[in-house]
Scaffold this active site. Structure first.
Site, PDB file in Angstrom:
ATOM      1  N   GLY A 247       0.803  -1.217   0.000  1.00  0.00           N
ATOM      2  CA  GLY A 247       0.000   0.000   0.000  1.00  0.00           C
ATOM      3  C   GLY A 247       0.836   1.268   0.000  1.00  0.00           C
ATOM      4  O   GLY A 247       2.066   1.233   0.113  1.00  0.00           O
ATOM      5  N   HIS A 248       0.156   2.394  -0.062  1.00  0.00           N
ATOM      6  CA  HIS A 248       0.853   3.682  -0.144  1.00  0.00           C
ATOM      7  C   HIS A 248       1.629   3.985   1.144  1.00  0.00           C
ATOM      8  O   HIS A 248       1.202   3.658   2.228  1.00  0.00           O
ATOM      9  CB  HIS A 248      -0.084   4.821  -0.518  1.00  0.00           C
ATOM     10  CG  HIS A 248      -1.283   5.011   0.347  1.00  0.00           C
ATOM     11  ND1 HIS A 248      -2.247   5.928   0.027  1.00  0.00           N
ATOM     12  CD2 HIS A 248      -1.698   4.420   1.487  1.00  0.00           C
ATOM     13  CE1 HIS A 248      -3.191   5.894   0.953  1.00  0.00           C
ATOM     14  NE2 HIS A 248      -2.886   4.995   1.837  1.00  0.00           N
ATOM     15  N   ASN A 249       2.780   4.576   0.975  1.00  0.00           N
ATOM     16  CA  ASN A 249       3.648   5.026   2.082  1.00  0.00           C
ATOM     17  C   ASN A 249       4.344   3.879   2.814  1.00  0.00           C
ATOM     18  O   ASN A 249       5.041   4.124   3.807  1.00  0.00           O
ATOM     19  CB  ASN A 249       2.881   5.850   3.128  1.00  0.00           C
ATOM     20  CG  ASN A 249       2.031   6.938   2.521  1.00  0.00           C
ATOM     21  OD1 ASN A 249       2.303   7.394   1.417  1.00  0.00           O
ATOM     22  ND2 ASN A 249       0.999   7.351   3.218  1.00  0.00           N
TER      23      ASN A 249
END
Lengths: 345, 345, 345
Positions: free
Chosen positions: C250-252
């Site tokens: 996922g993001h980050n």
């Protein structure tokens, strides 16, 4: 600041403009003409940037932030540092999202069809739509206006796509009707045969899959997700639903409006989700079930029975969440007891 | 009725013809020349449509159906409404599948190679095979007769493909031998390196993967599924096996004939499934195990030990299914007890 | 012997050469000029092949092997059959891997750009790099030297790729910086929008995702894996990490150096893995967590809390592994007891 290699900031915008696009209210002491150039988190923002406070956990960061402006709930406005321009709203994160959309609008389509795209002469493409390199568009396809079809996408015969829809690189679509403002991410597979066959000692016999996939307006479908077409009825993704990456949606599944399906979850054939159902990551739902409006399924849960509206379930097999955590606690307690007893034996 | 936008019905066919292609027997009072135009479920079918009864649950729908004809087990024939033409068979769902295949045959290949396909001059393509737009076919590849290779597929050097095989859009194949009548869905990845490396403090060291993937006849492989090639031995998918979407099959895995692997299941390296093994959705199998013929693994189960032939297992770690549900019941009982005891404290 | 249809063996090489490339030591009685033509497992190897012994379980196979040469730990050398040439090393599997790499080097790039590739005139491609058929390279892209970009890959505007990197067929990249000697497998999706939106009764509001994906040197990313770009910070895959097929990141998310993420695992947004973390297959990690250096997560586990460095966890929700198996044993014991008691009732 977002990497200018990949992101081009629009603006600057006045606070007045940002208040208007986000439906926030300028606090009484704010200069409406103050210029904002960018968004940033509370702890990084400077005097020409706008941030947001959405969680009481971050009130301290808010109170010491150097952000020039900030979206904040009226109840927390008094915690602002002096000099910060406040935009008051009961939904600060939503307001921030809208401000960020204004500053970083999605790339506009570059109208026209790449020379290496192969578009059947019977296909109809709307005005302002971009068809990327290597795209293949079959017979009788209709694509609306202002769509962006990224390179190497394959759109099979007679698929219909609405306006302002984006199809990511290398995705493939068949046997489907896609709405307006839909975002389909790279590598998505829509409309292939569902997993249907009759058992037979001499080998399985495939059952023709004679339904479609209907994707309603404003849906997002994450990268490499797969959505099979219906077996007879249609597979339906309701308006505004958000589907993450690597999700599996079986034939005849029906999602209501505004459902959320997090990454790697799977929904078996003929199951129905009413509006606003949320499936967390890696959840699995058996076939032929109904999940009522607002039902929530925790991560990795395995749902084998209908879930009533509004209920949250957890575990595999899934239980009401309170019961699940009660069982977790019970087993932990009994197991600790075991250790003691084992020593006593 | 299936959407004519996407589905073209063949026929009409006489009952006599449908009985012949499905090996069903016409009931004594049926007119063999009655024409059937379509398939439909019991509750939607009309006088020119054929349906089926496969589950006692639907006997009432059968008794009130307006279907012109119906496949039914001889034992239930007496429940038919008057006027319905009966086709008697001990496998009504299989018969229905065959009738539906007759009415909705898969699209025939459109022989020839698209102008934007790139086919190496040393590749050999069989008669009647369709090579879609943007397809890339490497050196020494052999593709049999009457195959359909959908747009933007990539077939790496020296891959071999049998007759009557379909490769879906944007799939990629390397280091593999594919049989006859195989269906590979869009986005499938076959033949890439397995996940093999030697640990080392200075960084992992990749171990060359020197095996192949063998896909036997009549296999189906679902959308975005990944099958790694063997590390030395081959990865083998046995004849007639059905693999759903988003499945992971590691290097050296061997599937026997007629296995079923449901969506998002994963099989770790060097594990062997004998004939007719069934893995339900999101099941995971550790490496170097053997699952005996007819073993069944429930959804989301995690198998860490060999499973004997015919056994059904459930849970993570997986147990024989009876034992698993006994434990579920035990924990529920103890946890309810806990609540009571807590109040008594 | 690996199928010559797909694999071309280099060599033959002398034992002296193989000892040099693997940092192994020739046993004193070995002829350095003995020629080795291939690798093979202990039970299949012949007099011109080299094998390895890495596991005491296989000492018997070692003692009866007909391999001409073998990598072996000095402590086990005395178990060798007479006549086998020994290459002594404390890391026999690593040495074998390096010997196999020498005998089966990865295919070299065939420098040049296919005529059906579409490369933006502002892109810069390094010397010796191969751009396959149907590849699409956007504006401002930079690709280093000696890369292999397989057919039908899509590289979006301004992506940067280092030297000696391989991108598999049909992969798509955007908003990312890719290092040197990276292997990206077919169908990988890197850099698309993360799953970020603000809730709102009128429908979700997308939050622009303004970060990038950074893939450091020597990383492998398995087939059909998806890595979302950051929301503001970047998503980072640390140097030398090995990611298997169908993984969701996922993001980050931030991975340290030399992490291992096995197939179908998923990591939710903003979670951080320190160096040498291992996630087994189908594990799921909630968002905003930290897994310390060397932490290990068992297959199918669901991690809902931080994991300290070096700890191994198992279960859903995950527990320290000892505690998990204690609970498994407790429940099994109690459940057996139940059966007895039930009979007594």
């Amino acid at each position: 600041m977002p990497d200018p290699r990949f992101f081009t900031v629009a603006g600057p915008f006045t606070l007045e403009h940002l208040a208007a696009v986000t439906s926030a209210e300028l606090a009484s002491d704010v200069a409406p003409s103050l210029l904002i150039r960018d968004v940033a988190p509370l702890d990084h923002a400077g005097p020409t940037e706008i941030s947001f406070l959405d969680n009481r956990k971050y009130v301290d960061a808010f109170s010491t932030s150097k952000a020039g402006a900030c979206f904040v709930h009226p109840d927390l406005a008094h915690r602002a540092p002096s000099g910060m321009a406040l935009l008051l709203t009961r939904t600060p994160y939503k307001a921030y999202a809208l401000a960020a959309q204004a500053l970083y609008p999605p790339p506009a389509p570059r109208p026209g069809t790449a020379t290496t795209a192969v578009v059947d002469p019977t296909a109809r493409i709307g005005e302002g739509t971009e068809i990327g390199a290597g795209v293949v568009v079959g017979a009788g396809v209709r694509i609306g206006r202002r769509c962006r079809i990224a390179p190497n996408v394959v759109i099979d015969d007679r698929v219909m796509i609405g306006d302002d829809t984006v199809i990511g690189a290398c995705a493939s679509l068949s046997h489907c009707l896609i709405g307006n403002r839909v975002s389909i991410y790279p590598g998505v597979r829509i409309g292939q045969d569902g997993f249907g066959f009759a058992m037979d000692p001499a080998g399985f016999v495939r059952v023709p899959q004679l339904g479609r996939v209907i994707v309603e307006d404003d849906v997002e479908i994450g990268a490499n997700t797969t959505i099979d077409r219906g077996a007879g009825p249609d597979t339906v993704i309701g308006r505004g639903s958000m589907i993450d990456n690597l999700v599996q949606i079986g034939h005849n599944v029906q999602l209501g409006a505004s459902c959320v399906v997090v990454a790697q979850a799977g929904i078996s054939g003929s199951t129905r989700l009413d509006n606003h159902v949320v499936l967390a990551g890696q959840a699995g739902i058996a076939g032929h079930l109904t999940l009522g409006a607002g039902a929530r399924v925790a991560a990795q849960s395995g749902v084998m029975r209908d879930v009533p509206a509004g209920e949250e379930v957890c575990g595999s097999p899934a239980l009401p969440i309170k019961q699940f955590f009660q069982q977790v606690a019970t087993l932990a307690r009994l197991s600790r007891g075991t250790g003691t007893r084992a020593r006593e034996d």
